[in-house]
Write an enzyme that holds these catalytic residues in place. Sequence first.
Site, short mmCIF file in Angstrom:
data_model
loop_
_atom_site.label_atom_id
_atom_site.label_comp_id
_atom_site.label_asym_id
_atom_site.label_seq_id
_atom_site.Cartn_x
_atom_site.Cartn_y
_atom_site.Cartn_z
N GLN A 1 0.84 -1.20 0.00
CA GLN A 1 0.00 0.00 0.00
C GLN A 1 0.88 1.26 0.00
OE1 GLN A 1 -2.31 -1.08 3.44
NE2 GLN A 1 -0.47 -1.53 4.63
N ASP B 1 0.17 -0.31 13.71
CA ASP B 1 0.59 0.89 14.45
C ASP B 1 0.73 0.63 15.95
OD1 ASP B 1 -2.12 1.33 15.67
OD2 ASP B 1 -2.66 1.68 13.59
N ASP C 1 -8.18 -5.28 13.33
CA ASP C 1 -7.94 -3.85 13.15
C ASP C 1 -7.42 -3.63 11.74
OD1 ASP C 1 -7.35 -1.21 13.26
OD2 ASP C 1 -5.68 -1.39 14.66
N SER C 2 -8.36 -3.67 10.79
CA SER C 2 -7.97 -3.66 9.38
C SER C 2 -8.12 -2.29 8.76
CB SER C 2 -8.86 -4.63 8.63
OG SER C 2 -10.19 -4.13 8.63
N THR C 3 -7.66 -2.19 7.51
CA THR C 3 -7.98 -1.03 6.68
C THR C 3 -9.38 -1.28 6.10
OG1 THR C 3 -6.82 -2.15 4.88
CG2 THR C 3 -5.57 -0.54 6.12
N GLU C 4 -9.76 -0.45 5.14
CA GLU C 4 -11.07 -0.62 4.51
C GLU C 4 -11.06 -1.87 3.62
OE1 GLU C 4 -13.66 1.66 4.69
OE2 GLU C 4 -12.67 3.27 5.77
N GLY D 1 -2.70 -12.02 7.80
CA GLY D 1 -3.62 -12.33 8.89
C GLY D 1 -4.63 -13.39 8.49
N PRO E 1 -5.18 -4.66 0.52
CA PRO E 1 -4.77 -5.84 1.28
C PRO E 1 -5.83 -6.40 2.24
CG PRO E 1 -3.43 -3.90 1.88
CD PRO E 1 -4.30 -3.51 0.73
N HIS F 1 -8.68 2.86 19.49
CA HIS F 1 -7.89 1.78 20.09
C HIS F 1 -8.50 1.28 21.40
CE1 HIS F 1 -4.60 3.47 17.37
NE2 HIS F 1 -5.06 2.35 16.85
N1 AG3 Z 1 -8.10 0.97 10.96
C1 AG3 Z 1 -9.39 1.40 10.43
C2 AG3 Z 1 -9.29 2.64 9.63
C3 AG3 Z 1 -10.43 2.88 8.71
C4 AG3 Z 1 -10.48 4.34 8.37
N2 AG3 Z 1 -11.10 4.60 7.12
C5 AG3 Z 1 -10.90 5.72 6.39
N3 AG3 Z 1 -10.14 6.64 6.80
N4 AG3 Z 1 -11.51 5.83 5.25
C6 AG3 Z 1 -7.37 1.91 11.69
C7 AG3 Z 1 -6.06 1.43 12.20
C8 AG3 Z 1 -5.76 2.02 13.53
N5 AG3 Z 1 -4.99 1.16 14.34
#
Ligand code: AG3
Length: 275
Positions: free
Chosen positions: A32, A87, A156-159, A139, A163, A63
């Site tokens: 990414q 993070d 605790d993923s991204t959108e 994961g 990935p 968190h």
């Molecule tokens: N994980 C979820 C973030 C999603 C935010 N989406 C967005 N900005 N469009 C965050 C990781 C923090 N440990």
Amino acid sequence: MSELWYTEKQTKSFGITLKVKQTLHTEQTDFQYLEMVETEEFGNMLFLDGMVMTSQKDEFVYHEMVAHVPLFTHPNPENVLVVGGGDGGVIREVLKHPQVKKATLVDIDGKVIEYSKKYLPEIAGKLDDPRVEVKVGDGFMHIAESENEYDVIMVDSTEPMGPAVNLFTKGFYAGISKALKEDGVFVAQTDNPWFTPELITNVQRDVKEIFPITRLYTANIPTYPSGLWTFTIGSKKYDPLEVSEDRFHEIETKYYTKELHKACFVLPKFVSDLI
Ligand code: AG3
């Protein structure tokens, strides 16, 4: 004086814009596009593929709420897994629970861990704790290979693009159920009801088919799309709404309280209509 502003386009026609003090690091990793940016209002921030992941100013909300709601739901969370979360913010909160003997973090992108340690030290600082094992890896695969192992799993993923696509599938939730012990609890971040209502509906439907207890809760996160963020809990035995008073022990928090543990499950009508 020229001004530099960073915009995350949260939808095709709506976004969040932050005044930038300086860009600390940018890099295309194997997975990414990573950016660390110092902003005037929210401090240092991590962006992945142009999306806000965390900020020094509001990170505590996300968190704390990912970690403490499932950890207080389970009476004895000894073995905990965090999928994503490179993070280190969720891990920091997990370690506040003395019952936790081991916390494993599996993030696919080692660069997120490396640059969080450098630019977000108060978030990532606990990744070197002796109770923590950090694995750089997939994961989804880790879950597929685990059986009857964890008390609590946090995703605790991204959108669900790039990935993290696999992490929003029914197959993944089935894998989580297998990776959990027979009384395990899991939580995943499930986006927001304003711009991605169908995602919430779909995840809740899938999780309900696998876990006897499925719940949705919210938190206010100013830097995420709409500010109204949701989390989905799947639990095999313990209901997060029925945590007895004596279960709550003192921990230091800025958002989570035992009162909020109950209140966060009370949903606005348009949100409860989604599930
Ligand atoms: N994980 C979820 C973030 C999603 C935010 N989406 C967005 N900005 N469009 C965050 C990781 C923090 N440990």
